[in-house]
Motif scaffolding. Sequence first.
Motif, short mmCIF file in Angstrom:
data_model
loop_
_atom_site.label_atom_id
_atom_site.label_comp_id
_atom_site.label_asym_id
_atom_site.label_seq_id
_atom_site.Cartn_x
_atom_site.Cartn_y
_atom_site.Cartn_z
N GLU A 1 0.83 -1.20 0.00
CA GLU A 1 0.00 0.00 0.00
C GLU A 1 0.86 1.25 0.00
OE1 GLU A 1 -3.41 -0.01 2.71
OE2 GLU A 1 -2.81 -2.05 3.27
N GLU B 1 0.19 4.21 1.05
CA GLU B 1 0.15 5.00 2.28
C GLU B 1 1.12 4.50 3.34
OE1 GLU B 1 -2.42 3.64 0.84
OE2 GLU B 1 -3.79 5.23 0.20
N ILE C 1 -3.43 4.96 9.50
CA ILE C 1 -4.47 4.51 8.58
C ILE C 1 -5.85 4.90 9.09
CG2 ILE C 1 -5.60 2.45 7.65
CD1 ILE C 1 -3.07 3.18 6.20
N THR C 2 -6.05 4.77 10.41
CA THR C 2 -7.33 5.15 11.00
C THR C 2 -7.62 6.64 10.76
OG1 THR C 2 -7.09 3.48 12.73
CG2 THR C 2 -8.64 5.28 13.15
N THR D 1 -8.29 7.48 7.04
CA THR D 1 -9.61 6.96 6.68
C THR D 1 -10.70 7.91 7.15
OG1 THR D 1 -8.79 4.68 6.81
CG2 THR D 1 -11.19 5.01 6.91
#
Length: 297
Positions: free
Chosen positions: A166, A168, A291-292, A295
Amino acid sequence: RNTANFIFFGVALLGVAVGLGLGGVTLELLEANHHALPAVFATLESWRVALVLVALPGPLFVLLLTTIRMTKVANAHPDREGTTEMDRMLPFFRQHWQAITSIYGTIFVYGLPLGGALAWLPVVMPRMFESVAPSSVGVQMGIAIGIGSIIGLIMPAVGTRLLGGEAELKPFRLARFFLLAASLPMLSMLFANAPWQIYVAVGMQLACLLATGALMPGVLQSLAPPGLRSRLLSILGICSAISGGLAPMTVGALSGLLDPQRGLMTAIVIVGLPGWIIAGTLISIGRRPFITTITAL
C-alpha cells in the motif's frame, strides 16, 4: 509531493555541507595568513574571523526572499460551509492523538543522534586523534555531509518506487528500515580507530536521517486536514529545533562524567543509539493509527 520534499531536504543539508566545508577551508587559510588581516580582524582568533566571513553572504540571501511573488491562493474547498471538528487543532489532536504522538515522537527522537554528533565532532576529533587538525574537521565533515545528503536524497525516492504494498504505508516501512539501519554506524563510532571511520559513520547516519526526514512532511501532509496542514508542518519544525538543541546539551553534560579522551564520543553514542532505535519503534507503532486517521479524513 514527495519529490518536492526530497529536493527541499536535500538542498537544505547540502547547504550545511557547503557551510562546514567552506568554514574549514576559510579557517585553514586564516591560520596561514592571520598576519595579513585588516586591523579590525587582527586581534580576533582565526575561528571567530572564519565565522564572520562565512556569514557575510547571509543578508544577500535574505534579499533574494523579496523576489518571491506572493499571490493569493484560491479556496481549495469552495463548497464547504463553516468548519468541522477536523479543522480545529485541539479536537483533531484529541481524536487522533495516537497517530500524532507516534509520528511527532519519531521526529523528535531521530533529531537527537546527529544533533549531538554534528555539534561536538569538531571537539571530539582532535581529542581522539592527535593527527587531526581542528581546522580540517570542517572540511571533512562537509564532505561527509555532502555525500550523505546526496545518498539520502536518492534512497527514499528509489525505495518508494521499488517497494510494493500500500502506497500510504510505504513511508512507514522505509522509515523504520532507515532508522534501525542508522543504529549500526552509530554503534561503530565507539570502536573507531581512524578518523575516516568516524566520518563514514556520520555520513551513513545522515543519509538515513535525510531519507527519513524527507518522508515525514509527506506523511504529515496526508495526515492533516487541509485547514490544519500548515500548523502541523510548523510543529514538525518545532520538534526538530527542540531536539536539535537538546542533544548537544545532553551530550555535553553526560561527557563530563566520562573519560576525558573518549568520553565525548561515548556520550554521543549513549544519547544517539537509543534515539535511532526508539524512533524506529515509534514509527512502526504509528502505522495503524495513521491509517485510522486518513480513513477518517
